[in-house]
Design a protein around this motif. Structure first.
Motif, short mmCIF file in Angstrom:
data_model
loop_
_atom_site.label_atom_id
_atom_site.label_comp_id
_atom_site.label_asym_id
_atom_site.label_seq_id
_atom_site.Cartn_x
_atom_site.Cartn_y
_atom_site.Cartn_z
N GLY A 219 -48.96 44.03 -87.00
CA GLY A 219 -47.88 44.44 -86.04
C GLY A 219 -47.86 46.21 -85.47
N GLY A 220 -49.53 46.26 -85.89
CA GLY A 220 -49.53 48.18 -85.65
C GLY A 220 -50.41 47.91 -84.43
N GLN A 221 -50.98 46.83 -84.24
CA GLN A 221 -51.49 46.44 -82.50
C GLN A 221 -50.63 46.40 -81.44
N ASN A 222 -49.53 45.06 -81.98
CA ASN A 222 -48.21 45.19 -80.71
C ASN A 222 -47.65 44.49 -81.75
N ARG A 223 -46.49 44.60 -81.40
CA ARG A 223 -44.73 44.36 -81.92
C ARG A 223 -44.20 42.47 -81.71
N VAL A 224 -45.30 42.54 -80.62
CA VAL A 224 -45.36 40.99 -79.82
C VAL A 224 -45.85 40.28 -81.30
N VAL A 225 -46.52 40.29 -81.99
CA VAL A 225 -46.98 39.03 -82.86
C VAL A 225 -46.51 38.78 -84.20
N LEU A 226 -45.37 39.78 -84.28
CA LEU A 226 -44.41 39.83 -85.47
C LEU A 226 -43.46 39.14 -85.43
N TRP A 227 -42.67 39.27 -83.71
CA TRP A 227 -41.63 38.13 -83.40
C TRP A 227 -43.10 36.91 -82.94
N TYR A 228 -43.83 36.55 -82.45
CA TYR A 228 -44.58 35.16 -82.77
C TYR A 228 -44.10 34.53 -83.40
N ALA A 229 -44.68 34.70 -85.22
CA ALA A 229 -44.77 35.11 -86.25
C ALA A 229 -43.42 34.59 -87.03
N ALA A 230 -42.57 35.29 -86.62
CA ALA A 230 -41.17 35.10 -86.94
C ALA A 230 -40.12 33.66 -87.04
N ALA A 231 -41.05 33.25 -84.97
CA ALA A 231 -41.06 32.10 -84.26
C ALA A 231 -41.31 30.78 -84.83
N GLY A 395 -33.21 19.92 -86.53
CA GLY A 395 -32.90 20.53 -85.45
C GLY A 395 -32.28 21.87 -84.95
N ILE A 396 -30.99 22.36 -86.27
CA ILE A 396 -30.73 23.60 -85.64
C ILE A 396 -32.02 24.77 -85.37
N ILE A 397 -32.56 24.37 -87.23
CA ILE A 397 -33.74 25.29 -87.32
C ILE A 397 -34.94 25.64 -86.19
N ALA A 398 -34.73 24.58 -85.59
CA ALA A 398 -35.70 24.35 -84.67
C ALA A 398 -35.01 24.90 -83.05
N ALA A 399 -33.42 25.56 -82.69
CA ALA A 399 -33.36 26.00 -82.04
C ALA A 399 -32.91 27.15 -81.67
N ILE A 400 -32.34 28.10 -83.09
CA ILE A 400 -33.29 29.36 -83.76
C ILE A 400 -34.36 29.70 -83.57
N ALA A 401 -35.31 29.12 -83.81
CA ALA A 401 -36.64 29.06 -84.03
C ALA A 401 -36.65 29.93 -81.82
N LEU A 402 -36.93 28.54 -81.36
CA LEU A 402 -36.73 29.01 -79.53
C LEU A 402 -35.82 30.29 -79.20
N VAL A 403 -34.86 30.33 -79.74
CA VAL A 403 -34.45 31.90 -79.59
C VAL A 403 -34.97 32.75 -80.19
N VAL A 404 -35.73 33.44 -80.92
CA VAL A 404 -36.37 34.34 -81.11
C VAL A 404 -38.08 34.01 -80.63
N PHE A 405 -38.52 32.57 -80.47
CA PHE A 405 -40.10 33.35 -79.57
C PHE A 405 -39.21 33.66 -77.88
N LEU A 406 -38.05 33.12 -77.53
CA LEU A 406 -37.77 33.98 -76.15
C LEU A 406 -37.96 35.30 -75.82
N ARG A 407 -37.52 35.98 -77.41
CA ARG A 407 -37.03 37.11 -77.55
C ARG A 407 -38.36 37.63 -77.58
N GLY A 408 -39.62 36.80 -78.79
CA GLY A 408 -41.10 37.63 -78.28
C GLY A 408 -41.91 37.77 -76.65
N TYR A 409 -41.42 36.73 -76.38
CA TYR A 409 -41.93 36.48 -75.10
C TYR A 409 -42.14 37.80 -74.46
N ALA A 410 -40.61 37.64 -73.90
CA ALA A 410 -39.86 38.47 -73.15
C ALA A 410 -40.83 39.99 -73.84
N MET A 411 -40.73 40.61 -74.67
CA MET A 411 -41.08 41.88 -75.05
C MET A 411 -42.51 41.43 -74.57
#
Length: 428
Positions: A219-231, A395-411
Motif C-alpha cells: 500500500g506504500g506504493q499506492n492505495r489502490v491495492v488496499l481497496w482491491y484487496a478489501a473488495a 448475495g448481500i455480501i457480494a453487493a458490498i464487495a462490488l461497491v468497495v471495488f468501484l471505489r478502488g477502481y475510481a482511485m
C-alpha cells in the motif's frame, strides 16, 4: 539435486499449462471430499446434520486461521527461494492432511488434519505468483482465469468422483484425495521448472511475512491495492458459502444423496471452467476488468435468490441458479489482474501471499458465520425454517464487495502514482 533452471519465455506457454495441472489435481482432491464430509462428521460425532454443519464450519475456520498465519510466510519464501520448492512442499502437506482425515477416529483428529493442510496448503497463492513471473502484465488476467478454470474442472470431476467413491465407503474419498496429491508431488518433482530467476529474488524478511505488514508495504506504493484487496476479501467472505454449506443445504432441503450432490457440484465446476477458462479470455479484452467484476458480483447476487426460495421438491431451481452464478467467476481473476499490474515485479509473491492471508480472513469469518446461520434456520424450534438463508446473506455480501471495488477502481483511474488501467473497451 541441482536447482531447476528458470522457465524461459518460449517455455512460458507450457509452464502455464503445468501450473494449471498442479491446481487442477489439488482441486480434484478438495472436491472429492465435499459430498461425503457431512456423513463423516455425523458418523464420528453422532450428532444431527445441523450440528455437523457447525462442526464443519469450525474445521474450515481452523484451516483458514493457519492459512492466515502462514500464507504470507509461504509467499515470502517463494520470493526468496523460488516457486518450485514451495509448490512441492505444499503438495506434500496436502497428501499428509488428506490421509490423516481418512484415518480420523475422532473430531479432534479431523481438526489436526485441517491444521496441517492449512499450514502446508499454500500452493494456490504460489501458483498465481508463478503465473505472474512468466506472463506479461497485460495478459495476467486471462492466465489467472486459466487457473480459475482449473478450480472449476476440479469441481467437475472431484465431487462426482467423491460421490461415487462414497458409496463404497465414506473414508475412501479422503484416501483418494491424498493419493492424488502424492501423485502430483512426484509429477512436479520431475517436471516443474523454476520461474523466478536468482537475480529477481530478494532476502526473506520475517517482519514482512504477515498480511498486515505485507499490505502496508504494498500500500506504500499506492492505495489502490488496499481497496482491491478489501473488495476481494469481502467477496471471498461471501463466496465461501458454497464449499462450506452447499452439501448440508442440499441434504437438508432436498434429501439429496452424495452422488446427487456430486453431480450438482460438477455442474458448478462446468460453469466455472467455461467462464474462467474460455469466456473470460474473450470478455475481458472486449469489456474490460471493471465491467467483468460488475457482471460477476451481480450474477452471484441474483443466483443466491434461487437458493433462498427453493423449497422441498424444488431442487431443480438449483440447476437454474448454477449457470447464472457461473458468471461470478469473472470477479476474482479480473481484480487479481488489476492488482498485479499495480505492484512491482519483485513483489508479486508477496502480493499473492498477502492476498491469500486476506482471503483466509474471509475464510475465518465466513464458515462459522454461514454454518451458524444454517443451524439457526434449520434446528427444531427455529423462528423460520429457511435452509437457504446463508446464501441470501452471501448475495448481500457480494453487493458490498462490488461497491468497495468501484471505489478502488475510481482511485486507480485518477492516481498519479500508478499507471491507470487500460481504457474500457467500447462494446459494439
Amino acid at each position: 539435486m541441482t536447482e531447476a533452471q528458470p522457465a524461459s519465455v518460449p517455455a512460458a506457454k507450457s509452464s502455464v499449462i503445468f501450473v494449471f495441472l498442479v491446481v487442477l489435481i489439488d482441486m480434484l482432491g478438495f472436491g472429492i471430499i465435499m459430498p461425503v464430509l457431512p456423513t463423516l462428521i455425523t458418523q464420528i460425532t453422532g450428532g444431527s446434520l445441523s450440528e455437523a454443519a457447525v462442526d464443519a464450519g469450525w474445521l474450515a475456520f481452523a484451516y483458514a486461521a493457519m492459512q492466515f498465519l502462514f500464507g504470507p510466510v509461504i509467499g515470502n519464501l517463494s520470493d526468496r527461494f523460488g516457486r518450485r520448492p514451495v509448490l512441492l512442499g505444499a503438495l506434500g502437506g496436502y497428501a499428509i492432511a488428506y490421509t490423516l482425515m481418512g484415518f480420523a477416529p475422532t473430531l479432534l483428529w479431523l481438526f489436526v488434519a485441517r491444521i496441517v493442510a492449512g499450514i502446508m496448503g499454500a500452493s494456490f497463492s504460489t501458483a498465481y505468483a508463478y503465473i505472474a513471473d512468466i506472463t506479461p502484465p497485460e495478459k495476467r488476467s486471462q492466465n489467472f482465469g486459466l487457473i480459475g478454470a482449473a478450480f472449476g474442472l476440479g469441481f467437475i470431476f472431484g465431487p462426482a468422483i467423491g460421490g461415487i467413491l462414497g458409496e463404497y465407503g465414506v473414508r475412501l474419498p479422503f484416501f483418494a484425495a491424498g493419493g492424488l496429491a502424492a501423485l502430483n508431488l512426484v509429477f512436479g518433482f520431475f517436471m516443474l521448472r523454476e520461474s523466478l530467476p536468482k537475480e529477481k529474488r530478494r532476502p526473506f524478511q520475517l517482519a514482512r511475512a504477515n498480511a498486515v505488514t505485507a499490505l502496508k508495504g504494498l500500500g506504500g506504493q499506492n492505495r489502490v491495492v488496499l481497496w482491491y484487496a478489501a473488495a476481494l476479501t469481502i467477496w471471498m467472505t461471501g463466496h465461501v458459502v458454497y464449499p462450506v454449506v452447499f452439501a448440508f443445504f442440499a441434504m437438508e432441503s432436498f434429501g439429496w444423496s452424495g452422488i446427487t450432490i456430486g453431480i450438482a457440484l460438477a455442474c458448478v465446476g462446468i460453469g466455472a471452467a467455461i467462464v474462467q477458462g474460455l469466456l473470460i479470455r474473450v470478455l475481458i479484452p472486449r469489456i474490460g476488468e471493471r465491467n467483468a467484476v460488475i457482471i460477476g458480483a451481480v450474477s452471484m447476487a441474483i443466483s443466491t435468490v434461487f437458493y433462498v426460495i427453493a423449497g422441498p421438491g424444488q431442487g431443480w431451481m438449483i440447476f437454474v441458479a448454477i449457470p447464472i452464478g457461473a458468471l461470478q467467476g469473472l470477479f476474482q481473476p479480473s481484480i487479481n489482474g488489476l492488482m498485479s499490474q499495480a505492484v512491482s515485479d519483485d513483489t508479486q509473491g508477496e502480493l499473492q501471499g498477502a492476498v491469500s492471508s486476506l482471503q483466509s480472513i474471509a475464510s475465518v469469518i465466513g464458515p462459522p458465520l454461514f454454518t451458524a446461520v444454517f443451524a439457526a434456520f434449520t434446528i427444531p424450534g427455529a423462528l423460520a425454517y429457511l435452509p437457504g438463508a446463508p446464501f441470501g446473506l452471501a448475495g448481500i455480501i457480494a453487493a458490498i464487495a462490488l461497491v468497495v471495488f468501484l471505489r478502488g477502481y475510481a482511485m486507480h483511474c485518477h492516481s498519479d502514482d500508478v499507471p491507470p488501467p487500460a481504457a474500457e473497451p467500447v462494446v459494439p
